[in-house]
Design a protein around this motif. Structure first.
Motif, short mmCIF file in Angstrom:
data_model
loop_
_atom_site.label_atom_id
_atom_site.label_comp_id
_atom_site.label_asym_id
_atom_site.label_seq_id
_atom_site.Cartn_x
_atom_site.Cartn_y
_atom_site.Cartn_z
N GLY A 58 0.80 -1.21 0.00
CA GLY A 58 0.00 0.00 0.00
C GLY A 58 0.83 1.26 0.00
O GLY A 58 0.28 2.36 -0.08
N HIS A 81 3.65 4.14 -1.31
CA HIS A 81 4.02 4.78 -2.55
C HIS A 81 5.30 5.58 -2.32
O HIS A 81 5.75 5.76 -1.19
CB HIS A 81 2.90 5.68 -3.10
N TYR A 129 3.81 7.70 -6.89
CA TYR A 129 3.31 6.49 -7.55
C TYR A 129 3.31 5.34 -6.56
O TYR A 129 4.25 5.17 -5.77
CB TYR A 129 4.18 6.13 -8.77
N SER A 130 2.27 4.53 -6.61
CA SER A 130 2.17 3.37 -5.72
C SER A 130 3.16 2.29 -6.13
O SER A 130 3.35 2.03 -7.33
CB SER A 130 0.75 2.78 -5.75
N CYS A 143 3.96 -1.37 -6.82
CA CYS A 143 3.08 -2.46 -7.22
C CYS A 143 3.79 -3.80 -7.30
O CYS A 143 3.19 -4.79 -7.74
CB CYS A 143 2.43 -2.13 -8.57
N CYS A 152 3.75 4.78 3.63
CA CYS A 152 2.49 4.03 3.51
C CYS A 152 1.36 4.79 4.20
O CYS A 152 1.32 4.89 5.42
CB CYS A 152 2.62 2.63 4.11
N THR A 161 -2.85 -0.53 -8.71
CA THR A 161 -1.43 -0.70 -8.37
C THR A 161 -1.16 -1.00 -6.89
O THR A 161 -0.40 -1.93 -6.60
CB THR A 161 -0.61 0.52 -8.83
N PRO A 162 -1.74 -0.30 -5.92
CA PRO A 162 -1.42 -0.67 -4.53
C PRO A 162 -1.93 -2.05 -4.16
O PRO A 162 -1.34 -2.74 -3.32
CB PRO A 162 -2.13 0.42 -3.71
N CYS A 192 -9.65 2.10 -4.59
CA CYS A 192 -8.75 3.09 -5.18
C CYS A 192 -9.14 3.23 -6.64
O CYS A 192 -9.23 2.23 -7.37
CB CYS A 192 -7.29 2.65 -5.05
N GLU A 212 -8.27 5.27 -1.21
CA GLU A 212 -7.09 6.03 -1.60
C GLU A 212 -7.40 6.79 -2.88
O GLU A 212 -7.87 6.22 -3.85
CB GLU A 212 -5.87 5.14 -1.81
N PHE A 230 -6.01 8.90 -6.12
CA PHE A 230 -4.77 9.16 -6.85
C PHE A 230 -4.80 10.50 -7.58
O PHE A 230 -3.83 10.88 -8.22
CB PHE A 230 -4.38 8.02 -7.80
N CYS A 243 -1.07 12.40 -0.48
CA CYS A 243 0.14 11.58 -0.62
C CYS A 243 0.95 11.44 0.66
O CYS A 243 1.77 10.52 0.78
CB CYS A 243 1.03 12.13 -1.74
#
Length: 311
Positions: free
Chosen positions: A38, A40, A53-54, A56, A99, A120-121, A188, A212, A214, A267
């Motif tokens: 989770g 980024h 950016y998360s 992944c 996180c 992604t997360p 998300c 979350e 983005f 963020c």
């Protein structure tokens, strides 16, 4: 100010429509710091600054960090740089992972709903949950081919792709199930999806859902915000922040080295500790407990005549 880590692009993979997945390594082959599912990080975009950016990839892998980035038509510069400029072998600078979207402690079933690149997360969370032997499900909603499709497929049947170009989106009740003790739901994706998720879970027990963003959501002015004197405890320097003004900008004007990325309260980069006053919290990342001692300088305002922060 966040410490930057030197990395090198090992691979730049086209991994779904308008999606590029970067595999990043230490240039000398050293292990990278551990991170929580989770999390980024910020990549430092030349001439622009940090973009979040998360992560992944697999949290258990210490030899690589991975991010997947969608090419946005209205890019603020980050996605265009990732897609058009970066090549294998290029050097990049990144912050340490942080996180703000963790796996819920104490939950025994985890249902994750993603919209497009919002998956992604969850790619990292799913790997960690699978390794723990936890009960989990991932629903990815997309139009056409999914982002990171090979990674999603490798997660097995618990990860389901719903192509809304072929069939209507399943009802929220179908995706999430019925609220129950130990069940935690995550979402998300784009704002419209998050709004639907929030409406569908409004009757769920407190603390059983997490979202979350983005993209920073629009923030209305805080009605209780007033003009106030902002003081740095470390130096004693002060400045007036007008009602609704930017605390982050004033702190930097006072010489404080405060990192920032989204500048929209999502963020976690610009977290600072406050010690006196009555801040108005407008971020989407700090827990109620954390807000007793910290704030996000990019969006926080104040309801008292003064505010003292560390740094």
């Amino acid at each position: 100010m966040a410490r930057h880590i030197a990395l090198v692009v090992e691979q730049a993979l086209e991994d779904g429509p308008l999606t590029r997945r970067l595999v990043l390594r230490d240039p000398d082959g050293w292990p990278l710091p551990r991170w929580k599912p989770g999390a980024h990080l910020d990549l430092m975009v030349p001439g622009i600054g940090p973009r979040a950016y998360s992560l992944c990839g697999d949290p258990a892998a210490t030899d690589r960090w991975e991010v997947a980035v969608k090419r946005e038509a209205a890019s603020r510069g980050g996605s265009a740089w990732v897609h058009e400029a970066l090549r294998p072998g290029d050097a990049v600078a990144a912050t340490m992972p942080r996180c703000t979207f963790p796996i819920a402690a104490g939950a025994n079933r985890h249902v994750m709903v993603a919209g497009g690149i919002g998956v992604t997360p969850f790619l990292a969370m799913a790997r960690a949950l699978e390794r723990q032997g936890a009960d989990w499900a991932l629903h990815l909603l997309c139009r056409g081919a999914p982002p990171c499709g090979d990674v999603v497929a490798a997660l097995g049947p618990r990860a389901q792709v719903h192509d809304t170009a072929r069939a209507p989106r399943p009802a929220w009740s179908t995706l999430l199930g019925t609220p129950a003790p130990g069940l935690h739901a995550y979402c998300c994706g784009p704002e419209a999806m998050l709004d639907g998720f929030a409406a569908a879970t409004t009757h769920w027990p407190k603390g059983s859902v997490t979202m979350e963003h983005f993209v920073p959501p629009p923030l209305p002015a805080a009605e209780s915000a007033v003009s106030y004197t902002l003081r740095r405890a470390a130096t004693g320097e002060e400045a007036v922040v007008e009602a609704g003004g930017s605390m982050l900008a004033v702190l930097r004007g006072l010489g404080a080295k405060v990192n920032a990325s989204c500048e929209g309260g999502i963020c976690g980069a610009c977290e600072v500790r406050w010690v006196e006053g009555t801040p108005i919290h407008r971020d989407r990342v700090l827990s109620p407990e954390r807000r007793k001692t910290h704030l996000m300088a990019c969006v926080a305002q104040c309801a008292s005549s003064h505010l003292v922060v560390e740094g």
